[in-house]
Design a protein around this motif. Structure first.
Motif, PDB file in Angstrom:
ATOM      1  N   GLU A 164     -57.876 -82.095  -4.435  1.00 37.53           N
ATOM      2  CA  GLU A 164     -57.887 -80.498  -3.382  1.00 37.53           C
ATOM      3  C   GLU A 164     -59.572 -80.960  -2.817  1.00 37.53           C
ATOM      4  OE1 GLU A 164     -57.563 -77.821  -6.566  1.00 37.53           O
ATOM      5  OE2 GLU A 164     -54.553 -78.061  -6.462  1.00 37.53           O
ATOM      6  N   VAL A 165     -60.122 -80.764  -3.797  1.00 34.35           N
ATOM      7  CA  VAL A 165     -61.731 -81.116  -3.538  1.00 34.35           C
ATOM      8  C   VAL A 165     -62.137 -81.872  -1.913  1.00 34.35           C
ATOM      9  CG1 VAL A 165     -63.969 -82.215  -3.677  1.00 34.35           C
ATOM     10  CG2 VAL A 165     -62.752 -80.818  -5.581  1.00 34.35           C
ATOM     11  N   MET A 166     -61.480 -83.012  -1.852  1.00 29.43           N
ATOM     12  CA  MET A 166     -61.978 -83.703  -0.692  1.00 29.43           C
ATOM     13  C   MET A 166     -60.677 -83.254   0.201  1.00 29.43           C
ATOM     14  SD  MET A 166     -61.581 -87.485  -1.771  1.00 29.43           S
ATOM     15  CE  MET A 166     -60.819 -88.061  -2.361  1.00 29.43           C
ATOM     16  N   THR A 167     -59.701 -82.682   0.339  1.00 29.20           N
ATOM     17  CA  THR A 167     -59.261 -82.131   0.987  1.00 29.20           C
ATOM     18  C   THR A 167     -60.081 -80.541   2.083  1.00 29.20           C
ATOM     19  OG1 THR A 167     -56.822 -83.007   0.235  1.00 29.20           O
ATOM     20  CG2 THR A 167     -56.829 -81.185   1.920  1.00 29.20           C
ATOM     21  N   GLY A 168     -60.375 -79.697   0.487  1.00 25.73           N
ATOM     22  CA  GLY A 168     -61.446 -78.532   1.240  1.00 25.73           C
ATOM     23  C   GLY A 168     -62.396 -79.368   1.687  1.00 25.73           C
ATOM     24  N   ILE A 169     -63.351 -80.099   1.707  1.00 23.83           N
ATOM     25  CA  ILE A 169     -64.610 -80.918   2.078  1.00 23.83           C
ATOM     26  C   ILE A 169     -64.217 -81.297   4.011  1.00 23.83           C
ATOM     27  CG2 ILE A 169     -66.014 -83.145   2.556  1.00 23.83           C
ATOM     28  CD1 ILE A 169     -66.134 -82.420  -1.332  1.00 23.83           C
ATOM     29  N   ASP A 175     -63.059 -80.086  12.497  1.00 21.79           N
ATOM     30  CA  ASP A 175     -61.728 -79.022  12.903  1.00 21.79           C
ATOM     31  C   ASP A 175     -60.789 -79.073  13.300  1.00 21.79           C
ATOM     32  OD1 ASP A 175     -60.916 -76.539  14.320  1.00 21.79           O
ATOM     33  OD2 ASP A 175     -61.898 -77.282  16.534  1.00 21.79           O
ATOM     34  N   LEU A 176     -59.832 -77.990  11.934  1.00 21.72           N
ATOM     35  CA  LEU A 176     -58.456 -79.477  12.388  1.00 21.72           C
ATOM     36  C   LEU A 176     -58.036 -77.768  13.068  1.00 21.72           C
ATOM     37  CD1 LEU A 176     -58.283 -80.050   8.955  1.00 21.72           C
ATOM     38  CD2 LEU A 176     -58.585 -81.992  11.200  1.00 21.72           C
ATOM     39  N   ASP A 177     -58.594 -77.065  13.355  1.00 24.81           N
ATOM     40  CA  ASP A 177     -57.273 -75.609  14.380  1.00 24.81           C
ATOM     41  C   ASP A 177     -56.953 -76.247  15.161  1.00 24.81           C
ATOM     42  OD1 ASP A 177     -58.594 -73.569  13.071  1.00 24.81           O
ATOM     43  OD2 ASP A 177     -60.024 -73.214  14.325  1.00 24.81           O
ATOM     44  N   GLY A 178     -55.109 -75.764  15.056  1.00 24.31           N
ATOM     45  CA  GLY A 178     -54.254 -76.131  16.207  1.00 24.31           C
ATOM     46  C   GLY A 178     -53.690 -77.491  16.169  1.00 24.31           C
ATOM     47  N   LEU A 179     -53.782 -78.132  14.620  1.00 23.79           N
ATOM     48  CA  LEU A 179     -53.656 -79.063  13.880  1.00 23.79           C
ATOM     49  C   LEU A 179     -52.464 -79.070  12.506  1.00 23.79           C
ATOM     50  CD1 LEU A 179     -56.269 -82.002  14.461  1.00 23.79           C
ATOM     51  CD2 LEU A 179     -54.232 -81.890  15.514  1.00 23.79           C
ATOM     52  N   LYS A 180     -52.949 -77.963  11.800  1.00 23.45           N
ATOM     53  CA  LYS A 180     -52.504 -77.047  10.627  1.00 23.45           C
ATOM     54  C   LYS A 180     -52.199 -76.531  10.596  1.00 23.45           C
ATOM     55  CE  LYS A 180     -56.899 -75.621   8.692  1.00 23.45           C
ATOM     56  NZ  LYS A 180     -57.339 -75.411   7.468  1.00 23.45           N
ATOM     57  N   ALA A 181     -50.486 -75.905   9.433  1.00 19.74           N
ATOM     58  CA  ALA A 181     -49.918 -75.124   9.577  1.00 19.74           C
ATOM     59  C   ALA A 181     -51.029 -73.311   9.740  1.00 19.74           C
ATOM     60  CB  ALA A 181     -49.217 -74.548   8.914  1.00 19.74           C
ATOM     61  N   LYS A 182     -50.801 -72.660   9.958  1.00 20.70           N
ATOM     62  CA  LYS A 182     -51.520 -71.227   9.706  1.00 20.70           C
ATOM     63  C   LYS A 182     -51.071 -70.282   8.857  1.00 20.70           C
ATOM     64  CE  LYS A 182     -52.317 -70.315  14.027  1.00 20.70           C
ATOM     65  NZ  LYS A 182     -52.339 -69.228  15.486  1.00 20.70           N
ATOM     66  N   PHE A 183     -50.282 -70.404   8.011  1.00 19.62           N
ATOM     67  CA  PHE A 183     -49.734 -69.890   6.696  1.00 19.62           C
ATOM     68  C   PHE A 183     -48.884 -70.585   5.763  1.00 19.62           C
ATOM     69  CE2 PHE A 183     -49.240 -67.093  10.804  1.00 19.62           C
ATOM     70  CZ  PHE A 183     -50.106 -65.891  10.161  1.00 19.62           C
ATOM     71  N   GLN A 184     -49.309 -71.096   4.685  1.00 22.01           N
ATOM     72  CA  GLN A 184     -48.909 -71.913   3.667  1.00 22.01           C
ATOM     73  C   GLN A 184     -48.049 -71.957   3.403  1.00 22.01           C
ATOM     74  OE1 GLN A 184     -50.545 -74.741   3.217  1.00 22.01           O
ATOM     75  NE2 GLN A 184     -51.588 -74.480   5.263  1.00 22.01           N
ATOM     76  N   GLN A 185     -46.798 -72.361   3.263  1.00 20.22           N
ATOM     77  CA  GLN A 185     -45.861 -72.217   1.798  1.00 20.22           C
ATOM     78  C   GLN A 185     -46.264 -71.489   0.604  1.00 20.22           C
ATOM     79  OE1 GLN A 185     -42.794 -74.408   2.059  1.00 20.22           O
ATOM     80  NE2 GLN A 185     -41.173 -74.072   1.012  1.00 20.22           N
ATOM     81  N   THR A 186     -45.966 -70.347  -0.161  1.00 19.00           N
ATOM     82  CA  THR A 186     -45.727 -70.213  -1.021  1.00 19.00           C
ATOM     83  C   THR A 186     -45.162 -70.132  -2.417  1.00 19.00           C
ATOM     84  OG1 THR A 186     -45.786 -68.137  -0.991  1.00 19.00           O
ATOM     85  CG2 THR A 186     -47.869 -68.565  -0.590  1.00 19.00           C
TER      86      THR A 186
END
Length: 189
Positions: A164-169, A175-186
């Motif tokens: 989680e820490v490394m992913t946050g960093i 800049d991952l805009d346009g590559l990752k989902a805008k909404f996370q499944q909860t």
């Protein structure tokens, strides 16, 4: 040249300085550069966005841009703030060891505001290459004979928190805009 860059940015991280003052400070540290070369170097650093340049007659004054004052240790420290204090040491050792591909030293943990000690999952490293690792670290000064730490036994909770820490960093620095989902499944469907 990276060492020269590190000296300049370290000087300017604490305060803004004129070209004359920078030249004097560099001379004290054994770098006697001609003023025109230094001026060109500072302007180049300004052009690529590393320094702020201000006209304060009769001088030009330089300062490090605020976003560049952060280093890997300040970034990791910020991301560790969300981790429970009882898990922080283990996650910090896991993250630094994963990033640097070596055990992390006591001084590095202190830079994160963490007391270095042995725990159930953190052990003092007995790696025979510690002296070599210490010599290869050039951005900070690791004291001789200082202990290094590594993970002795990984558990799923520590791996999850460390990832989680490394992913946050990564999300912060790239800049991952346009590559990752805008909404996370909860919740699971």
């Amino acid at each position: 040249m990276p060492q020269f860059y590190n000296i300049i940015t370290e000087m300017l991280a604490h305060q803004q300085m004129s070209i004359s003052r920078i030249a004097r400070e560099l001379k004290k540290n054994g770098y006697d550069q001609h003023r025109l070369i230094l001026t060109g170097y500072l302007r180049a650093l300004h052009d690529i966005g590393h320094l702020e340049e201000m006209d304060i007659p009769p001088s030009k004054v330089y300062a490090l841009k605020p976003r560049l004052k952060r280093n890997i240790y300040t970034i990791v420290k910020e991301h560790l703030e969300d981790i429970d204090t009882s898990e922080r040491l283990e996650v910090a050792v896991f993250v630094l060891s994963s990033l640097f591909h070596r055990p992390c030293f006591k001084y590095e943990l202190e830079l994160l505001g963490i007391e270095a000690r042995k725990t159930g999952n953190v052990k003092e490293s007995k790696d025979e290459r510690l002296k070599e690792y210490r010599a290869e670290i050039t951005r900070i000064k690791i004291p001789n004979n200082e202990p290094a730490f590594e993970i002795s036994e990984s558990n799923s909770n520590m791996l999850l928190r460390g990832n989680e820490v490394m992913t946050g960093i990564i999300n912060e620095l790239i800049d991952l805009d346009g590559l990752k989902a805008k909404f996370q499944q909860t919740k699971l469907a």
